[in-house]
Design a protein around this motif. Structure first.
Motif, short mmCIF file in Angstrom:
data_model
loop_
_atom_site.label_atom_id
_atom_site.label_comp_id
_atom_site.label_asym_id
_atom_site.label_seq_id
_atom_site.Cartn_x
_atom_site.Cartn_y
_atom_site.Cartn_z
N GLY A 185 -0.03 0.74 8.29
CA GLY A 185 0.55 1.23 9.54
C GLY A 185 1.15 2.61 9.36
O GLY A 185 1.29 3.10 8.24
N ASP B 138 5.36 -3.78 12.61
CA ASP B 138 4.19 -4.64 12.55
C ASP B 138 2.97 -3.87 13.06
O ASP B 138 3.08 -3.06 13.99
CB ASP B 138 4.42 -5.90 13.38
N HIS B 139 1.81 -4.10 12.43
CA HIS B 139 0.61 -3.34 12.78
C HIS B 139 -0.64 -4.13 12.41
O HIS B 139 -0.59 -5.08 11.65
CB HIS B 139 0.60 -2.00 12.05
N LYS B 140 -1.75 -3.70 12.94
CA LYS B 140 -3.04 -4.25 12.55
C LYS B 140 -3.59 -3.42 11.40
O LYS B 140 -3.25 -2.25 11.26
CB LYS B 140 -4.02 -4.22 13.72
N GLY B 141 -4.45 -4.01 10.61
CA GLY B 141 -5.11 -3.27 9.54
C GLY B 141 -4.26 -3.20 8.28
O GLY B 141 -3.23 -3.84 8.15
#
Length: 151
Positions: A77, A71-74
């Motif tokens: 990743g 899981d990541h922002k933006g």
């Protein structure tokens, strides 16, 4: 099953190049491909494919992620899971089996293939003809560096 084949490639008298590919890719990224408005696209419709044919395709050759991104922002990743890959793979196939079962149950109730097939889309492959003159940004955005770890 991911594939790309050049089916036409030409230049006009001004040197502008037009290239057309036939591509096969996971259906779950179709919306992302469609965001590129400078490309001309024609995609095989999951609504048009007979339910039993699509069902068999999903049972025998489902899309399964080639890498399990954390899981990541933006938008993109860069970290990938390296442990529990077999468990993630198994969960994905369990989700496919649940979707297959529910789609079959709806089909038994005489529900149109247009709805039954939609339940199977996360596990489908998609074929598209795509033409364009400017590919650099498209490939930059769509060609991440994957670590291919499977279970």
């Amino acid at each position: 099953m991911i594939s790309a084949q050049v089916v036409a490639d030409s230049k006009n008298e001004f040197g502008n190049r037009l290239t057309t590919f036939q591509i096969t890719f996971p259906r779950i990224i179709l919306a992302e491909v469609n965001t590129h408005r400078m490309l001309s696209k024609n995609t095989a419709s999951s609504r048009a494919i007979p339910f039993n044919k699509l069902l068999e395709m999903v049972k025998t050759n489902p899309f399964i992620p080639i890498a399990w991104q954390k899981d990541h922002k933006g938008m993109q990743g860069v970290e990938y899971h390296e442990e529990n890959i077999g468990h993630m793979y198994s969960r994905w196939l369990q989700a496919r089996d649940t979707a297959v079962y529910q789609a079959q149950e709806l089909a038994k109730m005489d529900v149109t293939k247009q709805l039954c097939n939609r339940l199977l889309e996360p596990f489908m492959w998609c074929t598209m003809l795509i033409s364009g003159t400017e590919w650099e940004n498209f490939f930059h955005l769509r060609c991440p560096k994957y670590q291919t770890i499977q279970g």
